[in-house]
Design a protein around this motif. Structure first.
Motif, PDB file in Angstrom:
ATOM      1  N   ILE A 172       0.851  -1.188   0.000  1.00 33.83           N
ATOM      2  CA  ILE A 172       0.000   0.000   0.000  1.00 33.83           C
ATOM      3  C   ILE A 172       0.892   1.246   0.000  1.00 33.83           C
ATOM      4  O   ILE A 172       1.645   1.493   0.943  1.00 33.83           O
ATOM      5  CB  ILE A 172      -0.936   0.016   1.220  1.00 33.83           C
ATOM      6  CG1 ILE A 172      -1.840  -1.213   1.215  1.00 33.83           C
ATOM      7  CG2 ILE A 172      -1.755   1.296   1.259  1.00 33.83           C
ATOM      8  CD1 ILE A 172      -2.752  -1.326   0.026  1.00 33.83           C
ATOM      9  N   ALA A 173       0.819   2.033  -1.068  1.00 35.61           N
ATOM     10  CA  ALA A 173       1.676   3.207  -1.218  1.00 35.61           C
ATOM     11  C   ALA A 173       1.011   4.440  -0.621  1.00 35.61           C
ATOM     12  O   ALA A 173      -0.186   4.673  -0.817  1.00 35.61           O
ATOM     13  CB  ALA A 173       1.975   3.444  -2.700  1.00 35.61           C
ATOM     14  N   LEU A 174       1.793   5.219   0.105  1.00 38.94           N
ATOM     15  CA  LEU A 174       1.295   6.442   0.705  1.00 38.94           C
ATOM     16  C   LEU A 174       1.745   7.659  -0.112  1.00 38.94           C
ATOM     17  O   LEU A 174       2.749   7.624  -0.811  1.00 38.94           O
ATOM     18  CB  LEU A 174       1.798   6.568   2.151  1.00 38.94           C
ATOM     19  CG  LEU A 174       1.311   5.467   3.098  1.00 38.94           C
ATOM     20  CD1 LEU A 174       1.957   5.618   4.461  1.00 38.94           C
ATOM     21  CD2 LEU A 174      -0.207   5.484   3.225  1.00 38.94           C
ATOM     22  N   ARG A 175       0.975   8.707   0.006  1.00 39.95           N
ATOM     23  CA  ARG A 175       1.198   9.927  -0.771  1.00 39.95           C
ATOM     24  C   ARG A 175       2.066  10.906   0.030  1.00 39.95           C
ATOM     25  O   ARG A 175       1.620  11.485   1.005  1.00 39.95           O
ATOM     26  CB  ARG A 175      -0.163  10.555  -1.083  1.00 39.95           C
ATOM     27  CG  ARG A 175      -0.148  11.787  -1.956  1.00 39.95           C
ATOM     28  CD  ARG A 175      -1.581  12.303  -2.050  1.00 39.95           C
ATOM     29  NE  ARG A 175      -1.672  13.510  -2.859  1.00 39.95           N
ATOM     30  CZ  ARG A 175      -2.710  14.321  -2.837  1.00 39.95           C
ATOM     31  NH1 ARG A 175      -3.748  14.039  -2.040  1.00 39.95           N
ATOM     32  NH2 ARG A 175      -2.738  15.411  -3.600  1.00 39.95           N
ATOM     33  N   GLN A 176       3.289  11.044  -0.350  1.00 39.01           N
ATOM     34  CA  GLN A 176       4.185  11.943   0.379  1.00 39.01           C
ATOM     35  C   GLN A 176       3.871  13.396   0.026  1.00 39.01           C
ATOM     36  O   GLN A 176       3.748  13.745  -1.137  1.00 39.01           O
ATOM     37  CB  GLN A 176       5.643  11.642   0.050  1.00 39.01           C
ATOM     38  CG  GLN A 176       6.615  12.513   0.820  1.00 39.01           C
ATOM     39  CD  GLN A 176       8.041  12.023   0.737  1.00 39.01           C
ATOM     40  OE1 GLN A 176       8.307  10.852   0.972  1.00 39.01           O
ATOM     41  NE2 GLN A 176       8.957  12.926   0.415  1.00 39.01           N
ATOM     42  N   ARG A 177       3.735  14.235   1.069  1.00 39.13           N
ATOM     43  CA  ARG A 177       3.470  15.660   0.892  1.00 39.13           C
ATOM     44  C   ARG A 177       4.574  16.472   1.561  1.00 39.13           C
ATOM     45  O   ARG A 177       5.183  16.013   2.545  1.00 39.13           O
ATOM     46  CB  ARG A 177       2.107  16.039   1.487  1.00 39.13           C
ATOM     47  CG  ARG A 177       0.932  15.228   0.956  1.00 39.13           C
ATOM     48  CD  ARG A 177       0.774  15.302  -0.554  1.00 39.13           C
ATOM     49  NE  ARG A 177       0.606  16.653  -1.037  1.00 39.13           N
ATOM     50  CZ  ARG A 177      -0.562  17.301  -1.103  1.00 39.13           C
ATOM     51  NH1 ARG A 177      -1.680  16.701  -0.667  1.00 39.13           N
ATOM     52  NH2 ARG A 177      -0.635  18.529  -1.581  1.00 39.13           N
ATOM     53  N   ILE A 178       4.834  17.669   1.054  1.00 37.56           N
ATOM     54  CA  ILE A 178       5.941  18.478   1.563  1.00 37.56           C
ATOM     55  C   ILE A 178       5.466  19.878   1.924  1.00 37.56           C
ATOM     56  O   ILE A 178       4.372  20.311   1.562  1.00 37.56           O
ATOM     57  CB  ILE A 178       7.084  18.570   0.528  1.00 37.56           C
ATOM     58  CG1 ILE A 178       6.572  19.229  -0.771  1.00 37.56           C
ATOM     59  CG2 ILE A 178       7.667  17.188   0.235  1.00 37.56           C
ATOM     60  CD1 ILE A 178       7.669  19.546  -1.784  1.00 37.56           C
ATOM     61  N   LEU A 179       6.338  20.577   2.680  1.00 37.61           N
ATOM     62  CA  LEU A 179       6.148  21.978   3.043  1.00 37.61           C
ATOM     63  C   LEU A 179       4.789  22.233   3.695  1.00 37.61           C
ATOM     64  O   LEU A 179       4.035  23.135   3.327  1.00 37.61           O
ATOM     65  CB  LEU A 179       6.340  22.884   1.817  1.00 37.61           C
ATOM     66  CG  LEU A 179       7.751  22.855   1.205  1.00 37.61           C
ATOM     67  CD1 LEU A 179       7.809  23.717  -0.027  1.00 37.61           C
ATOM     68  CD2 LEU A 179       8.788  23.295   2.231  1.00 37.61           C
TER      69      LEU A 179
END
Length: 384
Positions: free
Chosen positions: A45-52
């Protein structure tokens, strides 16, 4: 050996507890296909990486069944778990309490519910099987009420026990009781520290909740045979009305893998379900929990609390389960591996690891509270 992960604790436990006990905890049914799927499907299960995003304040706390928890986690019920360390369930409940999460005691625990409840300052959850002996079940329910248990978990995916070949090979189960007893004795002698600490200093070595019907001196194999012969294959949803009438507190049905069964649990008046395939120990080839969870969560969203149990080995896995639709997560093998490896300190450490891993996963997905973790956290195709 320094244990830095659940995998490390598995190896440490394998070295410390008798072979038959490790195989009972570690193994699944038949070819163990579902056992492997639980971990492999979840890991994919891939997670959505978010930044800033401002993730300087992350709050893991949540509420389940009216209880405020430090994180959306509970220790799952595991039979024979308490034999992995001296009065093991008492050690585990103290670790769970220190981490601010519930401990769920199995019907076939080494320590009785009264002993475990006395070791804790907050009420424990209790798990009960659907058995032929309704008198025994009523007694267990009344005992649970007497220790102020706030949540009852009924395991319903055992009309018949799955064939667990590792238990036969290790000598824990099988037709030849004498040969099995000799094999177990030899395995105990190869673990002298366990033999002294648990086998001698940890007596009585019985399953506390059922000792009254079996006798305190009955061997483990007899307990398992009694339990297996008392599973009730005639149970239906109508039969469970008996449970609802006897138990007036939060009721959780454990062993749901199909959306239609989840809807039936709603009709029954259950307060929650556990999406579970019994840790891959029943129907081999069944869906993994990670694959079964999303449509079940969709089917009963808003009607009840959904817990997930199966394949969780890290805090990252907890976040994955929450993103797939769970309100909370149970961990089973991880806490028992830690108990066998380092006792109470090991369970405390595993819970600390899971908390720390959850914080990192939440920070890197841009979430700061548990209610923000949903399918928007999954990468495209991550829940397929």
């Amino acid at each position: 050996m320094i244990a830095a992960s659940v995998t490390d604790y598995r190896e440490l436990s394998r070295r410390k507890v008798p072979h038959f006990l490790f195989e009972y905890i570690d193994g699944g049914s038949y070819g163990e296909v579902t056992l492997r799927r639980n971990t492999s499907d979840l890991a994919q299960i891939a997670l959505r990486q978010r930044i800033l995003r401002d993730v300087s304040r992350i709050d893991l706390s949540t509420q389940l069944f009216g209880q405020m928890l430090s994180m959306p986690l509970a220790l799952a019920p595991i039979g024979l778990a308490g034999l992995n360390a001296r009065r093991g369930e008492c050690q585990a409940v103290r670790a769970a309490e220190s981490a601010g999460v519930p401990f769920t005691l199995s019907t076939v625990s080494a320590c009785s519910m009264e002993e475990v409840a006395a070791a804790a300052s907050r009420p424990i959850w209790f798990q009960l099987y659907m058995l032929r002996d309704r008198g025994f079940m009523r007694e267990m329910i009344q005992r649970a009420k007497a220790v102020d248990c706030p949540v009852m978990m009924f395991t319903v995916d055992l009309p018949l026990p799955g064939s667990r070949y590792r238990d036969v090979r290790s000598g824990l189960s099988g037709a030849d009781n004498l040969k099995g007893a000799m094999r177990r004795t030899w395995q105990v002698l190869k673990r002298p520290r366990w033999a002294w600490d648990v086998g001698v200093m940890g007596r009585p070595l019985s399953l506390g909740n059922v000792a009254g019907v079996m006798g305190a001196d009955a061997p483990i194999s007899d307990f398992l045979a009694w339990l297996g012969s008392n599973f009730d294959p005639s149970v239906t949803w109508q039969t469970l009305d008996f449970i609802r009438s006897e138990w007036d507190r939060p009721l959780v049905i454990k062993g749901i893998l199909d959306p239609d069964d989840a809807r039936e649990a709603v009709k029954l008046g259950a307060d929650g379900i556990v999406v579970s395939n019994h840790g891959g120990r029943q129907l081999d080839g069944a869906l993994s929990v990670a694959r079964a969870l999303p449509p079940i969560a969709d089917a009963v969203r808003g009607d009840m609390t959904v817990l997930a149990d199966g394949g969780v080995r890290s805090g990252l896995d907890v976040v994955r389960m929450l993103a797939l639709g769970a309100n909370g997560v149970l961990i089973g093998r991880p806490w028992v591996y830690a108990l066998g490896g380092r006792g109470e300190a090991g369970v405390r450490h595993v819970l600390h690891l899971i908390e720390a891993e959850m914080r990192v996963a939440m920070a890197l997905t841009g979430t700061t509270s548990i209610d923000q973790i949903d399918r928007t956290v999954l990468a495209r195709g991550g829940d397929s």
